[in-house]
Design an enzyme around this catalytic site. Structure first.
Site, short mmCIF file in Angstrom:
data_model
loop_
_atom_site.label_atom_id
_atom_site.label_comp_id
_atom_site.label_asym_id
_atom_site.label_seq_id
_atom_site.Cartn_x
_atom_site.Cartn_y
_atom_site.Cartn_z
N GLU A 9 1.80 23.95 22.06
CA GLU A 9 2.04 23.96 23.51
C GLU A 9 0.90 23.32 24.30
O GLU A 9 0.76 23.58 25.49
CB GLU A 9 2.23 25.40 23.99
CG GLU A 9 3.55 26.01 23.61
CD GLU A 9 3.81 27.29 24.38
OE1 GLU A 9 4.87 27.37 25.01
OE2 GLU A 9 2.96 28.20 24.35
N HIS B 202 9.23 33.93 29.26
CA HIS B 202 8.19 33.35 28.40
C HIS B 202 6.80 33.93 28.67
O HIS B 202 6.22 34.57 27.80
CB HIS B 202 8.21 31.82 28.60
CG HIS B 202 7.22 31.09 27.75
ND1 HIS B 202 7.31 29.74 27.52
CD2 HIS B 202 6.10 31.51 27.11
CE1 HIS B 202 6.30 29.37 26.74
NE2 HIS B 202 5.56 30.42 26.49
N HIS C 11 -2.86 29.93 29.14
CA HIS C 11 -1.43 30.20 29.03
C HIS C 11 -1.29 31.49 28.23
O HIS C 11 -1.88 31.62 27.15
CB HIS C 11 -0.71 29.05 28.34
CG HIS C 11 0.69 29.42 27.93
ND1 HIS C 11 1.64 29.79 28.86
CD2 HIS C 11 1.27 29.52 26.71
CE1 HIS C 11 2.77 30.09 28.21
NE2 HIS C 11 2.57 29.94 26.92
MN MN Z 1 3.83 30.35 25.28
#
Ligand code: MN
Length: 240
Positions: free
Chosen positions: A76, A165, A95
Site C-alpha cells: 500500500e 478499511h 496509514h
Molecule cells: Mn490498509
C-alpha cells in the site's frame, strides 16, 4: 535533526504508535526525505512493533525502492507516494486501522473534534470510499490511481477516513503527525462513548480553529515524550 536521528525517530514512531493502539499488525509510517522532497522513508514490510532503524528504506514518489534491498515491501505504499506528491506541506504519514476509528469507517458516522486535542484533526475529516471510483476491490490500495483518489479525498485536510478499511493521518513533521494520530484516535474513542451516552456536542468551528489551527512544538513534543516513555517502560521489560 540529522538524517540518522530522523530515521531513528521514524522507527520509534512505528513502535510507539503500536503501543498507543493506533497501529497493530498492519499499517505503516513514513516521513519525507528532509533534503529531497521527491523521496520518502518507509520500513520494509514488517509488523510495525518490530521496526528498527535498519529496516527503514528510501523510496521515490513512484514508490520505487532506492535502497538496494530484496526485502518485501508494503503493497500500500501508493498511499504515501501519492499524498507526498499532492501535498508539498506534508512531511509524515501514517496509514492505520485503529480499532477506535474503525467503527466510524464502517458506519459512515462523521468523526468530529470533541476534545481539545482532537481539534488537531481540523474542521473537516473527509470520508473516502474506494468503491466510488473503483467498484469492488480487495480494499488494499496498490495502484497509483487508488493513491491519487485517496489524496484527492484528503484534499487540504489532515485525516481521511477510508470506508470499511481504516484511516490515513498526515502532518507537517513526524512528531506533529504522531500527535494527530494519537489524539484523533483518542477523540474517536471519546466520541463513540459519548454517542453511547446519548449524544455528541462537538467543538464549535471557532473552538476548532483556536485549539487545533496551529499546533505548537510544546504540546507536540510533550505527546511524543509521553508516548516514548511509555514505549521505553514496555521495552525495558522485554528480554527476548
Ligand atoms: Mn490498509
Amino acid at each position: 535533526m540529522s538524517h540518522d536521528a530522523l530515521i531513528s525517530e521514524l522507527a520509534l514512531a512505528n513502535r510507539l504508535l503500536v503501543n498507543e493502539d493506533v497501529l497493530d499488525t498492519f499499517g505503516h509510517v513514513s516521513c519525507r526525505h528532509p533534503d529531497r522532497p521527491d523521496r520518502y522513508f518507509l520500513a520494509a514490510a514488517l509488523a510495525p512493533v518490530t521496526v528498527g532503524p535498519a529496516d527503514i528504506l528510501e523510496f521515490d514518489l513512484d514508490g520505487a525502492l532506492l535502497t538496494p534491498s530484496d526485502r518485501p515491501l508494503y503493497s500500500e505504499r501508493v498511499i504515501h507516494s501519492e499524498i507526498y506528491r499532492a501535498r508539498p506541506d506534508v512531511a509524515a504519514i501514517v496509514h492505520h486501522h485503529a480499532p477506535a476509528v474503525l467503527p466510524f469507517c464502517v458506519s459512515g458516522q462523521r468523526l468530529v473534534p470533541v476534545t481539545q486535542t482532537g481539534a488537531a484533526m481540523g474542521p473537516n475529516v473527509p470520508f473516502w470510499d474506494s468503491a466510488d471510483d473503483f467498484g469492488d476491490t480487495n480494499l488494499l490500495l496498490t495502484r497509483p490511481e487508488e493513491g491519487q483518489s485517496l489524496a484527492r479525498a484528503l484534499g487540504p485536510d489532515w485525516v481521511v477516513l477510508m470506508k470499511r478499511h481504516g484511516a490515513t493521518v498526515v502532518g507537517r513533521s513526524l512528531r506533529e503527525m504522531v500527535f494527530r494520530a494519537i489524539h484523533s484516535t483518542s477523540n474517536a474513542r471519546t466520541q463513540m462513548q459519548a454517542m453511547l451516552m446519548g449524544g455528541v456536542d462537538a467543538l464549535t468551528p471557532g473552538e476548532i480553529a483556536l485549539a487545533g489551527g496551529d499546533l505548537k512544538p510544546s504540546p507536540v513534543n510533550r505527546t511524543w515524550n509521553h508516548a516514548l516513555r511509555r514505549l521505553h517502560l514496555l521495552e525495558s521489560g522485554i528480554t527476548g
